[in-house]
Design an enzyme around this catalytic site. Structure first.
Site, mmCIF file in Angstrom:
data_model
loop_
_atom_site.group_PDB
_atom_site.id
_atom_site.type_symbol
_atom_site.label_atom_id
_atom_site.label_comp_id
_atom_site.label_asym_id
_atom_site.label_seq_id
_atom_site.Cartn_x
_atom_site.Cartn_y
_atom_site.Cartn_z
ATOM 1 C CG ASP A 23 33.663 105.110 -9.473
ATOM 2 O OD1 ASP A 23 34.343 106.096 -9.818
ATOM 3 O OD2 ASP A 23 32.725 105.200 -8.640
ATOM 4 C CD GLU A 25 33.094 106.027 -4.537
ATOM 5 O OE1 GLU A 25 33.165 107.219 -4.146
ATOM 6 O OE2 GLU A 25 32.441 105.679 -5.541
ATOM 7 C CG ASP A 82 37.955 107.092 -11.374
ATOM 8 O OD1 ASP A 82 37.724 106.947 -10.165
ATOM 9 O OD2 ASP A 82 37.074 107.439 -12.182
ATOM 10 C CE1 TYR A 149 26.963 107.107 -5.438
ATOM 11 C CE2 TYR A 149 29.027 106.551 -4.353
ATOM 12 C CZ TYR A 149 28.313 107.327 -5.237
ATOM 13 O OH TYR A 149 28.957 108.302 -5.936
ATOM 14 C CG ASP A 153 29.176 105.549 -8.690
ATOM 15 O OD1 ASP A 153 28.053 105.922 -9.033
ATOM 16 O OD2 ASP A 153 29.917 106.222 -7.952
#
Ligand code: MN
Length: 204
Positions: A23, A25, A82, A149, A153
């Site tokens: 993942d 961010e 992504d 967090y 994910d």
């Protein structure tokens, strides 16, 4: 169960053989504007690895080699985003892949709730928090809540993958899902090329 935090690259190939959950961010949803801040990875054995990027510093040879490894299936939730942001910043196409969001859309046809939280709750009975989803991922110091967090994910994607692959097989949609996964690198490149909002298959 440990969350490992790395600056700029992985220290080496820290993963067991098999699929890797991935993942990312970012500062926002527009890859050309909003920089990549973090890539999260898990081999499904219980630990997560977070790789944080400083502005403009994307020389991460170990991470790039693992992401581009054709022997490693990457598990994503909404791979389209992504793949685009990883190709834009790291210069590699992180395939082959399985996307739990596409799989969910192909088998959970009785609902329009395909966010990670809903998919995990129904497929494996796990509740994750999305409270830190919109936060400053470019900050000098990420908070423990942000790290938790980010790790969560990727923590459950292996288990969701197993359930969704079974459901795809049951409904006779494994091949259809694979065709969608195989097209995703080009869907991501269409996004990066300016066709993000356009369905090129549509009549109009
Ligand atoms: Mn995420």
């Amino acid at each position: 169960m440990t969350i490992y935090f790395h600056e700029g690259d992985l220290p080496g190939d820290v993963f067991a053989p098999g699929p890797i959950a991935v993942d990312s961010e970012t500062m926002g949803l527009i890859p050309g504007r909003d920089r990549l801040c973090l890539v999260q990875l898990s081999d499904g054995q219980g630990d997560e690895h977070l790789v944080r990027f400083r502005q403009g510093q994307y020389d991460a040879p170990v991470l790039k080699r693992i992401l581009a490894d054709p022997q490693r299936i990457k598990l994503y939730h909404f791979a389209r985003f992504d793949l685009a942001v990883i190709e834009h910043y790291l210069g590699v196409m992180a395939t082959p892949l399985f996307c739990t969001k596409i799989a969910s859309k192909l088998v959970r046809t009785y609902t329009d709730r395909h966010g990670l939280k809903d998919v995990l709750r129904e497929t494996i009975g796990v509740d994750i928090s999305k409270a830190q989803q919109s936060s400053d991922w470019g900050a000098d110091e990420l908070t423990d809540a942000q790290k938790e967090y980010a790790a969560s994910d990727v923590r459950y994607l292996h288990r969701a993958h197993v359930v969704l692959a079974e459901r795809l097989a049951r409904e006779g949609r494994t091949e259809m899902a694979q065709a969608c996964f195989d097209f995703l690198p080009w869907r991501a490149r269409l996004d990066l090329g300016g066709w993000a909002e356009t369905d090129i298959f549509a009549h109009m």
